[in-house]
Write a protein that holds these residues in place. Sequence first.
Motif, PDB file in Angstrom:
ATOM      1  N   LEU A  59       0.816  -1.209   0.000  1.00 54.08           N
ATOM      2  CA  LEU A  59       0.000   0.000   0.000  1.00 54.08           C
ATOM      3  C   LEU A  59       0.855   1.266   0.000  1.00 54.08           C
ATOM      4  O   LEU A  59       0.415   2.312  -0.466  1.00 54.08           O
ATOM      5  CB  LEU A  59      -0.935   0.022   1.219  1.00 54.08           C
ATOM      6  CG  LEU A  59      -2.038  -1.023   1.241  1.00 54.08           C
ATOM      7  CD1 LEU A  59      -2.749  -1.010   2.593  1.00 54.08           C
ATOM      8  CD2 LEU A  59      -3.012  -0.805   0.111  1.00 54.08           C
ATOM      9  N   TRP A  60       2.064   1.188   0.537  1.00 52.02           N
ATOM     10  CA  TRP A  60       2.863   2.399   0.722  1.00 52.02           C
ATOM     11  C   TRP A  60       4.309   2.278   0.256  1.00 52.02           C
ATOM     12  O   TRP A  60       4.995   3.278   0.098  1.00 52.02           O
ATOM     13  CB  TRP A  60       2.857   2.825   2.181  1.00 52.02           C
ATOM     14  CG  TRP A  60       3.204   1.722   3.141  1.00 52.02           C
ATOM     15  CD1 TRP A  60       2.331   0.879   3.761  1.00 52.02           C
ATOM     16  CD2 TRP A  60       4.514   1.325   3.564  1.00 52.02           C
ATOM     17  NE1 TRP A  60       3.012  -0.011   4.550  1.00 52.02           N
ATOM     18  CE2 TRP A  60       4.354   0.239   4.455  1.00 52.02           C
ATOM     19  CE3 TRP A  60       5.794   1.780   3.295  1.00 52.02           C
ATOM     20  CZ2 TRP A  60       5.435  -0.400   5.055  1.00 52.02           C
ATOM     21  CZ3 TRP A  60       6.871   1.146   3.901  1.00 52.02           C
ATOM     22  CH2 TRP A  60       6.682   0.073   4.768  1.00 52.02           C
TER      23      TRP A  60
ATOM     24  N   SER B 270       6.762   1.818  -2.560  1.00 56.33           N
ATOM     25  CA  SER B 270       6.807   1.856  -4.024  1.00 56.33           C
ATOM     26  C   SER B 270       7.794   0.854  -4.612  1.00 56.33           C
ATOM     27  O   SER B 270       7.804   0.634  -5.818  1.00 56.33           O
ATOM     28  CB  SER B 270       7.147   3.266  -4.503  1.00 56.33           C
ATOM     29  OG  SER B 270       8.421   3.641  -4.031  1.00 56.33           O
TER      30      SER B 270
ATOM     31  N   ASP C  84       3.552  -5.198  -6.270  1.00 57.37           N
ATOM     32  CA  ASP C  84       2.104  -4.958  -6.237  1.00 57.37           C
ATOM     33  C   ASP C  84       1.735  -3.497  -5.999  1.00 57.37           C
ATOM     34  O   ASP C  84       0.566  -3.128  -6.150  1.00 57.37           O
ATOM     35  CB  ASP C  84       1.453  -5.825  -5.161  1.00 57.37           C
ATOM     36  CG  ASP C  84       1.298  -7.266  -5.602  1.00 57.37           C
ATOM     37  OD1 ASP C  84       1.367  -7.530  -6.818  1.00 57.37           O
ATOM     38  OD2 ASP C  84       1.110  -8.135  -4.734  1.00 57.37           O
ATOM     39  N   TYR C  85       2.689  -2.673  -5.654  1.00 55.29           N
ATOM     40  CA  TYR C  85       2.413  -1.252  -5.439  1.00 55.29           C
ATOM     41  C   TYR C  85       1.842  -0.625  -6.712  1.00 55.29           C
ATOM     42  O   TYR C  85       0.995   0.258  -6.651  1.00 55.29           O
ATOM     43  CB  TYR C  85       3.695  -0.525  -5.021  1.00 55.29           C
ATOM     44  CG  TYR C  85       3.517   0.958  -4.825  1.00 55.29           C
ATOM     45  CD1 TYR C  85       2.989   1.459  -3.646  1.00 55.29           C
ATOM     46  CD2 TYR C  85       3.883   1.872  -5.819  1.00 55.29           C
ATOM     47  CE1 TYR C  85       2.820   2.820  -3.455  1.00 55.29           C
ATOM     48  CE2 TYR C  85       3.727   3.230  -5.632  1.00 55.29           C
ATOM     49  CZ  TYR C  85       3.198   3.711  -4.457  1.00 55.29           C
ATOM     50  OH  TYR C  85       3.028   5.048  -4.271  1.00 55.29           O
ATOM     51  N   ARG C  86       2.269  -1.098  -7.861  1.00 55.30           N
ATOM     52  CA  ARG C  86       1.816  -0.562  -9.148  1.00 55.30           C
ATOM     53  C   ARG C  86       0.385  -0.995  -9.486  1.00 55.30           C
ATOM     54  O   ARG C  86      -0.228  -0.447 -10.379  1.00 55.30           O
ATOM     55  CB  ARG C  86       2.744  -1.009 -10.274  1.00 55.30           C
ATOM     56  CG  ARG C  86       4.196  -0.716 -10.013  1.00 55.30           C
ATOM     57  CD  ARG C  86       4.611   0.636 -10.530  1.00 55.30           C
ATOM     58  NE  ARG C  86       6.029   0.900 -10.389  1.00 55.30           N
ATOM     59  CZ  ARG C  86       6.599   1.358  -9.308  1.00 55.30           C
ATOM     60  NH1 ARG C  86       5.909   1.547  -8.220  1.00 55.30           N
ATOM     61  NH2 ARG C  86       7.887   1.622  -9.272  1.00 55.30           N
ATOM     62  N   ASN C  87      -0.135  -1.999  -8.775  1.00 49.17           N
ATOM     63  CA  ASN C  87      -1.477  -2.512  -9.037  1.00 49.17           C
ATOM     64  C   ASN C  87      -2.490  -1.708  -8.211  1.00 49.17           C
ATOM     65  O   ASN C  87      -2.855  -2.086  -7.102  1.00 49.17           O
ATOM     66  CB  ASN C  87      -1.540  -3.999  -8.688  1.00 49.17           C
ATOM     67  CG  ASN C  87      -2.829  -4.644  -9.109  1.00 49.17           C
ATOM     68  OD1 ASN C  87      -3.827  -3.981  -9.341  1.00 49.17           O
ATOM     69  ND2 ASN C  87      -2.812  -5.964  -9.192  1.00 49.17           N
ATOM     70  N   LYS C  88      -2.926  -0.605  -8.790  1.00 49.85           N
ATOM     71  CA  LYS C  88      -3.796   0.325  -8.078  1.00 49.85           C
ATOM     72  C   LYS C  88      -5.139  -0.307  -7.701  1.00 49.85           C
ATOM     73  O   LYS C  88      -5.667  -0.047  -6.619  1.00 49.85           O
ATOM     74  CB  LYS C  88      -4.023   1.565  -8.944  1.00 49.85           C
ATOM     75  CG  LYS C  88      -4.489   2.762  -8.194  1.00 49.85           C
ATOM     76  CD  LYS C  88      -4.439   3.989  -9.081  1.00 49.85           C
ATOM     77  CE  LYS C  88      -4.699   5.224  -8.258  1.00 49.85           C
ATOM     78  NZ  LYS C  88      -4.533   6.449  -9.018  1.00 49.85           N
TER      79      LYS C  88
ATOM     80  N   LYS D 152      -5.751  -3.433  -6.941  1.00 45.80           N
ATOM     81  CA  LYS D 152      -5.549  -4.330  -5.802  1.00 45.80           C
ATOM     82  C   LYS D 152      -5.409  -3.531  -4.506  1.00 45.80           C
ATOM     83  O   LYS D 152      -5.998  -3.871  -3.479  1.00 45.80           O
ATOM     84  CB  LYS D 152      -4.312  -5.193  -6.029  1.00 45.80           C
ATOM     85  CG  LYS D 152      -4.089  -6.234  -4.965  1.00 45.80           C
ATOM     86  CD  LYS D 152      -2.914  -7.130  -5.314  1.00 45.80           C
ATOM     87  CE  LYS D 152      -2.713  -8.213  -4.273  1.00 45.80           C
ATOM     88  NZ  LYS D 152      -1.578  -9.073  -4.603  1.00 45.80           N
ATOM     89  N   ARG D 153      -4.643  -2.449  -4.583  1.00 49.96           N
ATOM     90  CA  ARG D 153      -4.486  -1.593  -3.401  1.00 49.96           C
ATOM     91  C   ARG D 153      -5.833  -1.025  -2.969  1.00 49.96           C
ATOM     92  O   ARG D 153      -6.164  -0.990  -1.790  1.00 49.96           O
ATOM     93  CB  ARG D 153      -3.508  -0.452  -3.694  1.00 49.96           C
ATOM     94  CG  ARG D 153      -2.075  -0.898  -3.826  1.00 49.96           C
ATOM     95  CD  ARG D 153      -1.105   0.240  -3.873  1.00 49.96           C
ATOM     96  NE  ARG D 153      -1.667   1.508  -4.279  1.00 49.96           N
ATOM     97  CZ  ARG D 153      -1.074   2.393  -5.054  1.00 49.96           C
ATOM     98  NH1 ARG D 153       0.119   2.163  -5.510  1.00 49.96           N
ATOM     99  NH2 ARG D 153      -1.651   3.519  -5.366  1.00 49.96           N
ATOM    100  N   GLN D 154      -6.625  -0.580  -3.943  1.00 52.55           N
ATOM    101  CA  GLN D 154      -7.940  -0.002  -3.644  1.00 52.55           C
ATOM    102  C   GLN D 154      -8.851  -1.042  -2.996  1.00 52.55           C
ATOM    103  O   GLN D 154      -9.551  -0.736  -2.032  1.00 52.55           O
ATOM    104  CB  GLN D 154      -8.572   0.553  -4.931  1.00 52.55           C
ATOM    105  CG  GLN D 154      -9.831   1.336  -4.702  1.00 52.55           C
ATOM    106  CD  GLN D 154      -9.614   2.624  -3.925  1.00 52.55           C
ATOM    107  OE1 GLN D 154      -8.528   3.202  -3.922  1.00 52.55           O
ATOM    108  NE2 GLN D 154     -10.648   3.081  -3.256  1.00 52.55           N
TER     109      GLN D 154
ATOM    110  N   TRP E 270      -7.339   6.530   4.255  1.00 45.88           N
ATOM    111  CA  TRP E 270      -6.108   6.884   3.548  1.00 45.88           C
ATOM    112  C   TRP E 270      -5.557   8.222   4.050  1.00 45.88           C
ATOM    113  O   TRP E 270      -4.342   8.382   4.214  1.00 45.88           O
ATOM    114  CB  TRP E 270      -6.354   6.918   2.047  1.00 45.88           C
ATOM    115  CG  TRP E 270      -5.102   7.034   1.266  1.00 45.88           C
ATOM    116  CD1 TRP E 270      -4.747   8.052   0.441  1.00 45.88           C
ATOM    117  CD2 TRP E 270      -4.003   6.109   1.242  1.00 45.88           C
ATOM    118  NE1 TRP E 270      -3.505   7.817  -0.096  1.00 45.88           N
ATOM    119  CE2 TRP E 270      -3.027   6.632   0.375  1.00 45.88           C
ATOM    120  CE3 TRP E 270      -3.757   4.893   1.873  1.00 45.88           C
ATOM    121  CZ2 TRP E 270      -1.824   5.983   0.130  1.00 45.88           C
ATOM    122  CZ3 TRP E 270      -2.555   4.248   1.611  1.00 45.88           C
ATOM    123  CH2 TRP E 270      -1.605   4.792   0.748  1.00 45.88           C
TER     124      TRP E 270
END
Length: 138
Positions: free
Chosen positions: A33-34, A36, A40-44, A46-48, A66
């Motif tokens: 989530l935080w 970079s 998986d940080y690039r997978n918006k 999934k984070r959402q 957030w």
Amino acid sequence: MPKRGKKQRKDCRIQDRAVEDSLVEFFRENEMLWNSQKTDYRNKAKRQRILETKATELEIEVDHLWTWFKSLRDMFTRLDKKKSGEGHQQLTEREMWIKAKFDFFHRVVNHRSKPVRSLKAIIAQTQGDLDEAERAAA
């Protein structure tokens, strides 16, 4: 052009300390989530989804969750940055809690150095003396 008013601050407080402690653990465990540097940080999406699941569990808005996290992350970064000649800081109870709980950020926080003065400003300050300007810029 009309004057704009102050930007309205979002209220991101969470009153229950136990909930805050559990949220810190949640973010510690979900580094994607935080951090970079995580793939998986690039997978918006999934984070959402992860944030929405947690926000639903706590019955709060995703934006509230957030904003709470970003606020404390930024506070940790400010507290972590050592200022020259400051000596020992007198921290509030909240600031000590933030420094203790968010210590996992040490590996990803990069403090910016002070901004470099522009060459134009240096040349103007040295009244066009290029040799002096070179010494000041170095």
